[in-house]
Design a protein around this motif. Structure first.
Motif, mmCIF file in Angstrom:
data_model
loop_
_atom_site.group_PDB
_atom_site.id
_atom_site.type_symbol
_atom_site.label_atom_id
_atom_site.label_comp_id
_atom_site.label_asym_id
_atom_site.label_seq_id
_atom_site.Cartn_x
_atom_site.Cartn_y
_atom_site.Cartn_z
ATOM 1 N N CYS A 20 2.908 -6.720 -0.926
ATOM 2 C CA CYS A 20 2.406 -6.606 -2.293
ATOM 3 C C CYS A 20 2.498 -7.938 -3.020
ATOM 4 O O CYS A 20 1.759 -8.189 -3.961
ATOM 5 C CB CYS A 20 3.124 -5.499 -3.061
ATOM 6 N N ALA A 21 3.391 -8.826 -2.573
ATOM 7 C CA ALA A 21 3.482 -10.152 -3.172
ATOM 8 C C ALA A 21 2.252 -10.986 -2.844
ATOM 9 O O ALA A 21 1.963 -11.970 -3.504
ATOM 10 C CB ALA A 21 4.749 -10.855 -2.696
ATOM 11 N N ARG A 22 1.539 -10.580 -1.801
ATOM 12 C CA ARG A 22 0.339 -11.298 -1.394
ATOM 13 C C ARG A 22 -0.936 -10.555 -1.796
ATOM 14 O O ARG A 22 -2.017 -10.887 -1.355
ATOM 15 C CB ARG A 22 0.365 -11.483 0.120
ATOM 16 N N GLY A 23 -0.797 -9.496 -2.595
ATOM 17 C CA GLY A 23 -1.960 -8.770 -3.086
ATOM 18 C C GLY A 23 -2.440 -7.667 -2.168
ATOM 19 O O GLY A 23 -3.467 -7.052 -2.419
ATOM 20 N N ALA A 24 -1.722 -7.380 -1.099
ATOM 21 C CA ALA A 24 -2.113 -6.314 -0.173
ATOM 22 C C ALA A 24 -1.291 -5.062 -0.448
ATOM 23 O O ALA A 24 -0.483 -5.022 -1.370
ATOM 24 C CB ALA A 24 -1.918 -6.785 1.267
ATOM 25 N N ALA A 25 -1.495 -4.043 0.365
ATOM 26 C CA ALA A 25 -0.724 -2.806 0.224
ATOM 27 C C ALA A 25 0.748 -3.092 0.502
ATOM 28 O O ALA A 25 1.086 -3.878 1.376
ATOM 29 C CB ALA A 25 -1.244 -1.746 1.181
ATOM 30 N N CYS A 26 1.605 -2.448 -0.251
ATOM 31 C CA CYS A 26 3.041 -2.675 -0.138
ATOM 32 C C CYS A 26 3.555 -2.200 1.213
ATOM 33 O O CYS A 26 3.240 -1.106 1.656
ATOM 34 C CB CYS A 26 3.745 -1.958 -1.274
ATOM 35 N N SER A 27 4.373 -3.031 1.849
ATOM 36 C CA SER A 27 4.915 -2.693 3.161
ATOM 37 C C SER A 27 6.410 -2.415 3.110
ATOM 38 O O SER A 27 7.053 -2.273 4.132
ATOM 39 C CB SER A 27 4.636 -3.834 4.143
ATOM 40 N N SER A 28 6.973 -2.343 1.901
ATOM 41 C CA SER A 28 8.399 -2.112 1.731
ATOM 42 C C SER A 28 8.627 -0.799 0.995
ATOM 43 O O SER A 28 7.850 -0.429 0.122
ATOM 44 C CB SER A 28 9.019 -3.265 0.926
ATOM 45 N N PHE A 29 9.721 -0.124 1.342
ATOM 46 C CA PHE A 29 10.090 1.103 0.645
ATOM 47 C C PHE A 29 11.337 0.891 -0.211
ATOM 48 O O PHE A 29 11.953 1.838 -0.671
ATOM 49 C CB PHE A 29 10.317 2.245 1.640
ATOM 50 N N ALA A 30 11.700 -0.368 -0.422
ATOM 51 C CA ALA A 30 12.843 -0.696 -1.272
ATOM 52 C C ALA A 30 12.519 -0.281 -2.709
ATOM 53 O O ALA A 30 11.344 -0.120 -3.062
ATOM 54 C CB ALA A 30 13.121 -2.193 -1.199
ATOM 55 N N PRO A 31 13.545 -0.104 -3.553
ATOM 56 C CA PRO A 31 13.270 0.257 -4.943
ATOM 57 C C PRO A 31 12.281 -0.707 -5.595
ATOM 58 O O PRO A 31 12.416 -1.923 -5.492
ATOM 59 C CB PRO A 31 14.645 0.174 -5.605
ATOM 60 N N GLY A 32 11.252 -0.136 -6.200
ATOM 61 C CA GLY A 32 10.230 -0.921 -6.864
ATOM 62 C C GLY A 32 8.975 -1.131 -6.050
ATOM 63 O O GLY A 32 8.011 -1.712 -6.528
ATOM 64 N N HIS A 33 8.962 -0.649 -4.827
ATOM 65 C CA HIS A 33 7.814 -0.878 -3.952
ATOM 66 C C HIS A 33 7.115 0.449 -3.628
ATOM 67 O O HIS A 33 6.944 1.275 -4.494
ATOM 68 C CB HIS A 33 8.255 -1.651 -2.709
ATOM 69 N N ALA A 34 6.720 0.659 -2.400
ATOM 70 C CA ALA A 34 5.958 1.853 -2.028
ATOM 71 C C ALA A 34 6.833 3.114 -2.034
ATOM 72 O O ALA A 34 8.029 3.052 -1.777
ATOM 73 C CB ALA A 34 5.339 1.664 -0.643
ATOM 74 N N VAL A 35 6.208 4.240 -2.319
ATOM 75 C CA VAL A 35 6.905 5.531 -2.295
ATOM 76 C C VAL A 35 6.916 6.046 -0.857
ATOM 77 O O VAL A 35 5.874 6.169 -0.222
ATOM 78 C CB VAL A 35 6.207 6.560 -3.210
ATOM 79 N N HIS A 36 8.100 6.344 -0.357
ATOM 80 C CA HIS A 36 8.250 6.898 0.988
ATOM 81 C C HIS A 36 8.117 8.421 0.921
ATOM 82 O O HIS A 36 8.439 9.035 -0.093
ATOM 83 C CB HIS A 36 9.625 6.514 1.536
ATOM 84 N N LEU A 37 7.639 9.018 1.992
ATOM 85 C CA LEU A 37 7.497 10.468 2.047
ATOM 86 C C LEU A 37 8.834 11.166 1.791
ATOM 87 O O LEU A 37 8.899 12.166 1.069
ATOM 88 C CB LEU A 37 6.932 10.903 3.400
ATOM 89 N N LEU A 38 9.907 10.620 2.330
ATOM 90 C CA LEU A 38 11.232 11.211 2.120
ATOM 91 C C LEU A 38 11.625 11.130 0.640
ATOM 92 O O LEU A 38 12.186 12.080 0.092
ATOM 93 C CB LEU A 38 12.272 10.519 2.993
#
Length: 118
Positions: free
Chosen positions: A21-39
């Motif tokens: 996401c820092a490069r303008g693409a879809a977020c690849s991290s599930f850390a707080p503040g990034h993509a929502v994980h299914l869990l």
């Protein structure tokens, strides 16, 4: 006569986790503040009593920051890389999950980092 075994030393590497996401693409991290994980989506649905209702008082889309005033009077400062600040409009009601770092705003679930706990 036997030849000596040549052993090469591996090149040193430094593991750097870079979120897309820092490069303008879809977020690849599930850390707080990034993509929502299914869990994460499942645990927030399974713990409805831990949602904190509030109202957005400030949203800075360029910085990704959202300020929420909870109904109990506390202020929650949040950060999200996936556009939560663009969706959360000042004056609109939202909900923040107290345990699993999630924000429900404008009909969407966002994974958020709590800046007020740093």
């Amino acid at each position: 006569m036997s030849s000596p075994h040549l052993r090469s030393t591996p090149a040193p590497s430094t593991p750097v986790a870079a979120c897309m996401c820092a490069r303008g693409a879809a977020c690849s991290s599930f850390a707080p503040g990034h993509a929502v994980h299914l869990l994460q989506r499942r645990v927030v649905a399974a713990t409805p009593s831990e949602w904190i209702d509030g109202v957005v008082t400030h949203a800075d889309a360029a910085a990704g920051e959202v300020v929420v005033h909870a109904l109990d009077g506390s202020e929650l400062r949040l950060w999200n890389a996936a556009g939560a600040a663009a969706s959360a409009v000042a004056g609109e009601p939202v909900a923040v999950h107290g345990r699993y770092h999630a924000l429900w705003a404008a009909g969407r679930l966002f994974n958020v980092a709590r800046l007020d706990r740093l």
